[in-house]
Scaffold this motif. Structure first.
Motif, PDB file in Angstrom:
ATOM      1  N   GLY A 104       0.423  -1.282   0.367  1.00  0.00           N
ATOM      2  CA  GLY A 104       0.242  -0.119  -0.275  1.00  0.00           C
ATOM      3  C   GLY A 104       0.516   1.090   0.271  1.00  0.00           C
ATOM      4  N   LEU A 105       1.969   1.382   0.632  1.00  0.00           N
ATOM      5  CA  LEU A 105       2.367   2.653   0.971  1.00  0.00           C
ATOM      6  C   LEU A 105       3.605   2.731  -0.163  1.00  0.00           C
ATOM      7  CD1 LEU A 105       4.083   4.654   2.548  1.00  0.00           C
ATOM      8  CD2 LEU A 105       5.883   2.606   2.878  1.00  0.00           C
ATOM      9  N   LEU A 106       3.373   1.191  -1.055  1.00  0.00           N
ATOM     10  CA  LEU A 106       3.959   1.408  -2.505  1.00  0.00           C
ATOM     11  C   LEU A 106       3.435   1.935  -3.370  1.00  0.00           C
ATOM     12  CD1 LEU A 106       6.797   0.972  -4.269  1.00  0.00           C
ATOM     13  CD2 LEU A 106       6.090  -0.951  -5.252  1.00  0.00           C
ATOM     14  N   ARG A 107       2.277   1.854  -3.475  1.00  0.00           N
ATOM     15  CA  ARG A 107       1.177   2.123  -4.558  1.00  0.00           C
ATOM     16  C   ARG A 107       1.310   3.524  -4.431  1.00  0.00           C
ATOM     17  NH1 ARG A 107      -3.470   4.407  -4.555  1.00  0.00           N
ATOM     18  NH2 ARG A 107      -4.890   2.995  -6.765  1.00  0.00           N
ATOM     19  N   SER A 108       0.511   4.244  -3.243  1.00  0.00           N
ATOM     20  CA  SER A 108       0.488   6.252  -2.900  1.00  0.00           C
ATOM     21  C   SER A 108       1.826   6.549  -3.770  1.00  0.00           C
ATOM     22  CB  SER A 108       0.833   5.859  -0.635  1.00  0.00           C
ATOM     23  OG  SER A 108      -0.477   5.222  -0.939  1.00  0.00           O
ATOM     24  N   CYS A 109       3.091   6.033  -3.363  1.00  0.00           N
ATOM     25  CA  CYS A 109       3.822   6.323  -3.853  1.00  0.00           C
ATOM     26  C   CYS A 109       4.492   6.641  -4.957  1.00  0.00           C
ATOM     27  CB  CYS A 109       5.317   5.838  -3.293  1.00  0.00           C
ATOM     28  SG  CYS A 109       6.012   5.880  -1.389  1.00  0.00           S
ATOM     29  N   LEU A 110       4.174   5.760  -5.814  1.00  0.00           N
ATOM     30  CA  LEU A 110       3.911   5.449  -7.405  1.00  0.00           C
ATOM     31  C   LEU A 110       2.393   6.471  -7.943  1.00  0.00           C
ATOM     32  CD1 LEU A 110       4.726   1.869  -8.199  1.00  0.00           C
ATOM     33  CD2 LEU A 110       6.467   3.980  -7.823  1.00  0.00           C
ATOM     34  N   PHE A 111       1.018   6.412  -7.046  1.00  0.00           N
ATOM     35  CA  PHE A 111       0.409   6.664  -7.578  1.00  0.00           C
ATOM     36  C   PHE A 111      -0.278   8.072  -6.756  1.00  0.00           C
ATOM     37  CE2 PHE A 111       0.847   2.306  -9.464  1.00  0.00           C
ATOM     38  CZ  PHE A 111       1.093   2.378 -10.570  1.00  0.00           C
ATOM     39  N   GLY A 112       0.140   8.255  -5.901  1.00  0.00           N
ATOM     40  CA  GLY A 112      -0.143   8.716  -5.013  1.00  0.00           C
ATOM     41  C   GLY A 112      -1.351   8.388  -4.229  1.00  0.00           C
ATOM     42  N   PRO A 113      -2.083   8.967  -3.646  1.00  0.00           N
ATOM     43  CA  PRO A 113      -3.355   8.278  -2.433  1.00  0.00           C
ATOM     44  C   PRO A 113      -4.751   8.352  -3.066  1.00  0.00           C
ATOM     45  CG  PRO A 113      -3.422  11.536  -2.098  1.00  0.00           C
ATOM     46  CD  PRO A 113      -1.591  10.183  -3.020  1.00  0.00           C
ATOM     47  N   TRP A 114      -5.081   7.599  -2.836  1.00  0.00           N
ATOM     48  CA  TRP A 114      -6.418   7.064  -3.756  1.00  0.00           C
ATOM     49  C   TRP A 114      -7.280   7.229  -2.595  1.00  0.00           C
ATOM     50  CZ3 TRP A 114      -9.186   2.365  -1.930  1.00  0.00           C
ATOM     51  CH2 TRP A 114      -8.017   1.898  -1.025  1.00  0.00           C
ATOM     52  N   ARG A 115      -8.703   7.149  -3.634  1.00  0.00           N
ATOM     53  CA  ARG A 115      -9.987   7.791  -2.701  1.00  0.00           C
ATOM     54  C   ARG A 115     -10.911   5.712  -2.193  1.00  0.00           C
ATOM     55  NH1 ARG A 115     -12.898  11.840  -2.019  1.00  0.00           N
ATOM     56  NH2 ARG A 115     -11.762  13.238  -2.863  1.00  0.00           N
ATOM     57  N   PRO A 116     -10.916   6.029  -1.218  1.00  0.00           N
ATOM     58  CA  PRO A 116     -11.211   4.287  -1.190  1.00  0.00           C
ATOM     59  C   PRO A 116     -12.547   4.299  -1.015  1.00  0.00           C
ATOM     60  CG  PRO A 116     -11.046   5.949   1.222  1.00  0.00           C
ATOM     61  CD  PRO A 116     -10.293   6.000   0.273  1.00  0.00           C
ATOM     62  N   ALA A 117     -13.146   2.900  -1.356  1.00  0.00           N
ATOM     63  CA  ALA A 117     -14.869   3.203  -1.412  1.00  0.00           C
ATOM     64  C   ALA A 117     -15.488   3.358   0.247  1.00  0.00           C
ATOM     65  CB  ALA A 117     -15.366   2.188  -2.437  1.00  0.00           C
ATOM     66  N   THR A 118     -16.847   3.942  -0.278  1.00  0.00           N
ATOM     67  CA  THR A 118     -17.560   3.680   1.088  1.00  0.00           C
ATOM     68  C   THR A 118     -17.484   2.400   1.806  1.00  0.00           C
ATOM     69  OG1 THR A 118     -19.866   3.761   0.385  1.00  0.00           O
ATOM     70  CG2 THR A 118     -18.992   5.259   0.795  1.00  0.00           C
ATOM     71  N   ILE A 119     -18.017   2.364   3.299  1.00  0.00           N
ATOM     72  CA  ILE A 119     -17.852   1.209   3.855  1.00  0.00           C
ATOM     73  C   ILE A 119     -19.192   0.026   3.579  1.00  0.00           C
ATOM     74  CG2 ILE A 119     -19.130   2.236   6.452  1.00  0.00           C
ATOM     75  CD1 ILE A 119     -16.890  -0.772   5.822  1.00  0.00           C
ATOM     76  N   LYS A 120     -20.090   1.847   3.202  1.00  0.00           N
ATOM     77  CA  LYS A 120     -21.642   0.238   2.739  1.00  0.00           C
ATOM     78  C   LYS A 120     -21.313  -0.587   1.323  1.00  0.00           C
ATOM     79  CE  LYS A 120     -24.631   3.603   4.963  1.00  0.00           C
ATOM     80  NZ  LYS A 120     -25.725   3.793   4.976  1.00  0.00           N
ATOM     81  N   ARG A 121     -20.360   0.575   0.111  1.00  0.00           N
ATOM     82  CA  ARG A 121     -20.378  -0.268  -0.789  1.00  0.00           C
ATOM     83  C   ARG A 121     -19.620  -1.412  -0.004  1.00  0.00           C
ATOM     84  NH1 ARG A 121     -20.974   1.064  -6.143  1.00  0.00           N
ATOM     85  NH2 ARG A 121     -21.118   3.496  -4.841  1.00  0.00           N
ATOM     86  N   LYS A 122     -18.408  -1.193   0.368  1.00  0.00           N
ATOM     87  CA  LYS A 122     -17.562  -2.764   0.984  1.00  0.00           C
ATOM     88  C   LYS A 122     -17.745  -3.824   1.027  1.00  0.00           C
ATOM     89  CE  LYS A 122     -13.135   0.287   1.394  1.00  0.00           C
ATOM     90  NZ  LYS A 122     -12.390   0.653   2.991  1.00  0.00           N
ATOM     91  N   ILE A 123     -18.950  -3.461   1.886  1.00  0.00           N
ATOM     92  CA  ILE A 123     -19.602  -4.261   2.894  1.00  0.00           C
ATOM     93  C   ILE A 123     -20.654  -5.279   1.691  1.00  0.00           C
ATOM     94  CG2 ILE A 123     -21.669  -4.674   4.595  1.00  0.00           C
ATOM     95  CD1 ILE A 123     -20.283  -2.695   6.345  1.00  0.00           C
ATOM     96  N   LEU A 124     -21.093  -4.275   0.911  1.00  0.00           N
ATOM     97  CA  LEU A 124     -22.222  -5.136  -0.152  1.00  0.00           C
ATOM     98  C   LEU A 124     -20.810  -6.170  -1.389  1.00  0.00           C
ATOM     99  CD1 LEU A 124     -24.958  -4.849  -1.314  1.00  0.00           C
ATOM    100  CD2 LEU A 124     -24.137  -3.088  -2.660  1.00  0.00           C
ATOM    101  N   ARG A 125     -20.201  -5.144  -1.413  1.00  0.00           N
ATOM    102  CA  ARG A 125     -19.330  -6.503  -2.232  1.00  0.00           C
ATOM    103  C   ARG A 125     -19.086  -7.703  -1.910  1.00  0.00           C
ATOM    104  NH1 ARG A 125     -15.175  -1.626  -4.558  1.00  0.00           N
ATOM    105  NH2 ARG A 125     -16.532  -0.288  -5.577  1.00  0.00           N
TER     106      ARG A 125
END
Length: 224
Positions: free
Chosen positions: A115-136
């Motif tokens: 996750g740290l490597l991804r943030s360094c390469l592509f910048g901070p990401w906006r995660p999905a909402t908790i409801k959407r994650k639980i639904l998935r």
């Protein structure tokens, strides 16, 4: 809009705040590891059920693909059968438990570093909402349950025992994975929410300590 509002908490934080953010991220991955393991176990059960119940179809597909494999990779060598007796390995809880903790810690560390490597390469990401994650997670659990029922109803293997027991198992296993995922995602979401506040508190505390130390040293130098 000011430039400060466009910056992320990590960009405004000092070294103590960044270290606190890393600690929170690692705790978040510690919470996510049980979810990863539960889904890996559930998917393994689904794959084994499908492979066992449709073994004849899989064997015929492999036989059809064997000439193509030999054409590209050469002849497939058959392993020699071992006529000796297999050794019995006995594992106790004391042998198994330390490895579980080690795998848990190292898996969380691997997720944190990725996750740290991804943030360094592509910048901070906006995660999905908790409801959407639980639904998935719920949709994935329903899909796994449907695959288990499909293997049970249309497979070639006969299942011993009452049908009600198998039905309950095909429903409970995916529900357990979904429950573990909901708990892990909920705790991870909570850590994400308190992460900026923890960074600010740690930065302010470190700054206050540095000012106090500086003032103490200044007073000591003035007295001398």
């Amino acid at each position: 809009m000011s430039s400060e509002s466009r910056t992320t908490p990590e960009e405004r934080a000092g070294l103590p705040g960044l270290l606190a953010a890393f600690a929170v991220d690692y705790l978040r991955w510690l919470a996510l590891v049980p979810m990863v393991f539960s889904w890996a176990l559930l998917l393994l059960v689904v794959v084994l059920m499908l492979a066992i119940n449709f073994q004849g179809d899989i064997d015929s597909m492999l036989e059809r693909a064997e000439p193509w494999v030999e054409r590209w990779l050469g002849p497939v060598e058959q392993g020699e059968e071992n006529g000796g007796e297999a050794e019995t390995i006995v594992l106790t809880e004391q042998d198994f438990k330390p490895w579980v903790y080690r795998i848990w810690l190292f898996a969380a560390l691997a997720g944190f570093l990725l996750g740290l490597l991804r943030s360094c390469l592509f910048g901070p990401w906006r995660p999905a909402t908790i409801k959407r994650k639980i639904l998935r997670a719920g949709l994935a659990a329903a899909a796994c349950s449907a695959l288990l029922f499909f293997a049970w109803l249309f497979g070639s293997e006969a299942y011993a025992g009452p049908a009600a027991g198998w039905i309950v198992m095909f429903i409970v296993f995916p529900l357990l994975a979904w429950g573990v995922s909901s708990a892990s995602l909920g705790f991870s979401h909570l850590l994400d929410q308190i992460r900026p506040g923890v960074m600010r508190v740690v930065d302010r505390s470190a700054l206050a300590v540095m000012r106090k130390v500086t003032a103490t040293e200044s007073q000591a130098g003035w007295r001398q």
